[in-house]
Design a protein around this motif. Sequence first.
Motif, mmCIF file in Angstrom:
data_model
loop_
_atom_site.group_PDB
_atom_site.id
_atom_site.type_symbol
_atom_site.label_atom_id
_atom_site.label_comp_id
_atom_site.label_asym_id
_atom_site.label_seq_id
_atom_site.Cartn_x
_atom_site.Cartn_y
_atom_site.Cartn_z
ATOM 1 N N UNK A 135 -6.325 18.030 -10.455
ATOM 2 C CA UNK A 135 -7.477 17.533 -9.723
ATOM 3 C C UNK A 135 -8.308 16.706 -10.693
ATOM 4 N N UNK A 136 -7.744 15.609 -11.151
ATOM 5 C CA UNK A 136 -8.441 14.783 -12.142
ATOM 6 C C UNK A 136 -8.031 13.321 -12.005
ATOM 7 N N UNK A 137 -8.913 12.444 -12.467
ATOM 8 C CA UNK A 137 -8.630 11.013 -12.506
ATOM 9 C C UNK A 137 -8.235 10.612 -13.919
ATOM 10 N N UNK A 138 -7.320 9.651 -13.987
ATOM 11 C CA UNK A 138 -6.931 9.124 -15.288
ATOM 12 C C UNK A 138 -6.943 7.604 -15.169
ATOM 13 N N UNK A 139 -7.507 6.938 -16.194
ATOM 14 C CA UNK A 139 -7.590 5.486 -16.160
ATOM 15 C C UNK A 139 -6.829 4.925 -17.347
ATOM 16 N N UNK A 140 -5.882 4.040 -17.022
ATOM 17 C CA UNK A 140 -5.041 3.509 -18.086
ATOM 18 C C UNK A 140 -5.285 2.007 -18.200
ATOM 19 N N UNK A 141 -5.482 1.556 -19.449
ATOM 20 C CA UNK A 141 -5.677 0.131 -19.714
ATOM 21 C C UNK A 141 -4.401 -0.369 -20.386
ATOM 22 N N UNK A 142 -3.453 -0.930 -19.585
ATOM 23 C CA UNK A 142 -2.128 -1.241 -20.118
ATOM 24 C C UNK A 142 -2.183 -2.204 -21.310
ATOM 25 N N UNK A 143 -3.062 -3.222 -21.245
ATOM 26 C CA UNK A 143 -3.100 -4.205 -22.327
ATOM 27 C C UNK A 143 -3.582 -3.581 -23.628
ATOM 28 N N UNK A 144 -4.543 -2.681 -23.530
ATOM 29 C CA UNK A 144 -5.112 -2.084 -24.734
ATOM 30 C C UNK A 144 -4.407 -0.779 -25.105
ATOM 31 N N UNK A 145 -3.478 -0.349 -24.230
ATOM 32 C CA UNK A 145 -2.747 0.909 -24.451
ATOM 33 C C UNK A 145 -3.701 2.090 -24.638
#
Length: 360
Positions: A135-145
């Motif tokens: 029950x959590x959100x995860x945010x991924x910034x592909x360019x910055x890894x």
Amino acid sequence: MRERSIFGLIIVTIALIAVGYLTATQVDFSGWLPFQASSRAVLVDRLFRLMMGIAVVVFLLVEGALLFAVIRFRRKAGDESEGKPIHGNNTLEVIWTLIPAVVVAVIGIYAYQVLTTIERQEGKPLVVRVIARQFAWEFEYPEAEITSSVLHLPVNEPVLFQIESKDVIHSFWVPAFRVKRDATPGQIDDLVITPTLTGEFPIRCAELCGAGHAAMTSKAIVEPREAFDAWLAANGKEPAPEPSAQAEASESATEKGDEETEADEALTGPQVFLSYGCGACHTLTDAGGFGAVAPALDGIGTRAGSTVEGLDARGYITQSILEPNAHIAEGFFAGLMPQDFGDRMSPEELSTLVDYLLTQ
Ligand code: CUA
């Protein structure tokens, strides 16, 4: 008599439309609505105002007609006669079908215009993967890894969210951005916005997704480009910032020295606990977790050793994280806790977390 009632009808109609118009244009909704923190918020709120104005007219019309009929045509004392037999009225039916049809068509066309405008993609947006899981959100910034449990965004720059789910259907909802889109397992849904206001805005899950649904929250931090770059630089691969920002970043890196930079990167026990969303389901007072979906972890360090025969405290806690279904605490259910922490946590994070829990 007939002239009088037609005159009355015209007066009532004008009054109703005036009230609707004033509601749509003059009422200050800012205290009731979230901040307008994205470019789409203004257009969405304008549509809301139009619909609110129309709804007020319809409400007053229907309730007014009801009240009028109840009072005007009530049974007089001593009147025992039957009511008039009425077999419908074609004119009336045509009118009350046509008017709503026109109203719905107008709202439909206007809403379509708003939708196409806010979904138009401008320039090259910053790509952020939004990953939902119980029950959590995860945010991924592909360019910055970089992966983060908090959403960081630069102000006044377009963002492309790629929304997905790892388990059941969730819904990515940021009221201040006027954004709500389902996160559906097996597909990726795009959503473009441009944040226009700096600050912190709540993120919620808007789809009942299980026992921890209400706790599935996070926040969006909208900040100036320099602050965003600094956050990127502090958390991962540097995204080739502008020359001035680069100079600043390298200056601060020299000041800090290498050892400290390394220490900055390693998460502490409470940070691991919170960044993986554990606090949404487990209560752990020391780390600020207040969930009630899963067993409370206060005092787990002293308890863990005597819970399962043949497993010491470290073994029990480690197994409970990696294979949550191996032993289910009384009163709780199997299958609630994600079973992929073994893949998601680095060995260092896992041992930091276990060490930390042992002290609780
Ligand atoms: Cu995720 Cu509700």
